[in-house]
Design a protein around this motif. Structure first.
Motif, PDB file in Angstrom:
ATOM      1  N   SER A  19       0.832  -1.202   0.000  1.00 48.72           N
ATOM      2  CA  SER A  19       0.000   0.000   0.000  1.00 48.72           C
ATOM      3  C   SER A  19       0.867   1.253   0.000  1.00 48.72           C
ATOM      4  CB  SER A  19      -0.929  -0.019   1.211  1.00 48.72           C
ATOM      5  OG  SER A  19      -1.772   1.088   1.200  1.00 48.72           O
ATOM      6  N   LYS A  23       1.117   4.038  -2.934  1.00 47.39           N
ATOM      7  CA  LYS A  23       0.905   5.451  -2.603  1.00 47.39           C
ATOM      8  C   LYS A  23       2.001   6.326  -3.212  1.00 47.39           C
ATOM      9  CE  LYS A  23      -0.746   6.176   1.357  1.00 47.39           C
ATOM     10  NZ  LYS A  23      -0.928   6.239   2.814  1.00 47.39           N
ATOM     11  N   ASP A  28      -4.295   5.139  -4.615  1.00 44.36           N
ATOM     12  CA  ASP A  28      -4.844   5.099  -3.265  1.00 44.36           C
ATOM     13  C   ASP A  28      -5.342   3.687  -2.964  1.00 44.36           C
ATOM     14  OD1 ASP A  28      -5.668   5.998  -0.800  1.00 44.36           O
ATOM     15  OD2 ASP A  28      -7.603   6.711  -1.533  1.00 44.36           O
ATOM     16  N   SER A  29      -4.805   3.087  -1.893  1.00 42.04           N
ATOM     17  CA  SER A  29      -5.219   1.742  -1.500  1.00 42.04           C
ATOM     18  C   SER A  29      -5.195   1.624   0.015  1.00 42.04           C
ATOM     19  CB  SER A  29      -4.298   0.689  -2.123  1.00 42.04           C
ATOM     20  OG  SER A  29      -2.990   0.822  -1.610  1.00 42.04           O
ATOM     21  N   LYS A  30      -5.874   0.587   0.500  1.00 47.47           N
ATOM     22  CA  LYS A  30      -5.947   0.348   1.936  1.00 47.47           C
ATOM     23  C   LYS A  30      -5.743  -1.139   2.194  1.00 47.47           C
ATOM     24  CE  LYS A  30      -8.955   0.781   5.906  1.00 47.47           C
ATOM     25  NZ  LYS A  30     -10.319   0.877   6.368  1.00 47.47           N
TER      26      LYS A  30
END
Length: 78
Positions: A19, A23, A28-30
């Motif tokens: 992640s 970024k 955008d990641s979670k």
């Protein structure tokens, strides 16, 4: 340790590391907890071919936002 090195180390899971890498390139990641996504419940590889590894370790998943890709699963074969 040298004076310029911090005394504490922050432990990150594989999804958290990926992640952070995503970024850096503007995606955008979670990260998600291991075993919480529906995609992790099925087989990773087909069992019909002889060269297919049977030992696969699930390392977790990432939710990707604002993309055609919904989930990225991180696996380790061996």
């Amino acid at each position: 340790m040298h004076d310029s090195e911090p005394d504490t180390f922050v432990y990150k899971t594989w999804p958290e590391k990926y992640s952070d890498m995503l970024k850096n390139i503007g995606i955008d990641s979670k990260s998600k907890e291991i075993g919480t996504d529906e995609i992790e419940k099925g087989d990773y590889y087909s069992r019909y071919f002889s060269q297919t590894p049977r030992m696969v370790t699930n390392k977790g998943c990432l939710d990707v936002k604002n993309s055609n890709i919904d989930v990225i699963q991180i696996i380790q074969k061996g």
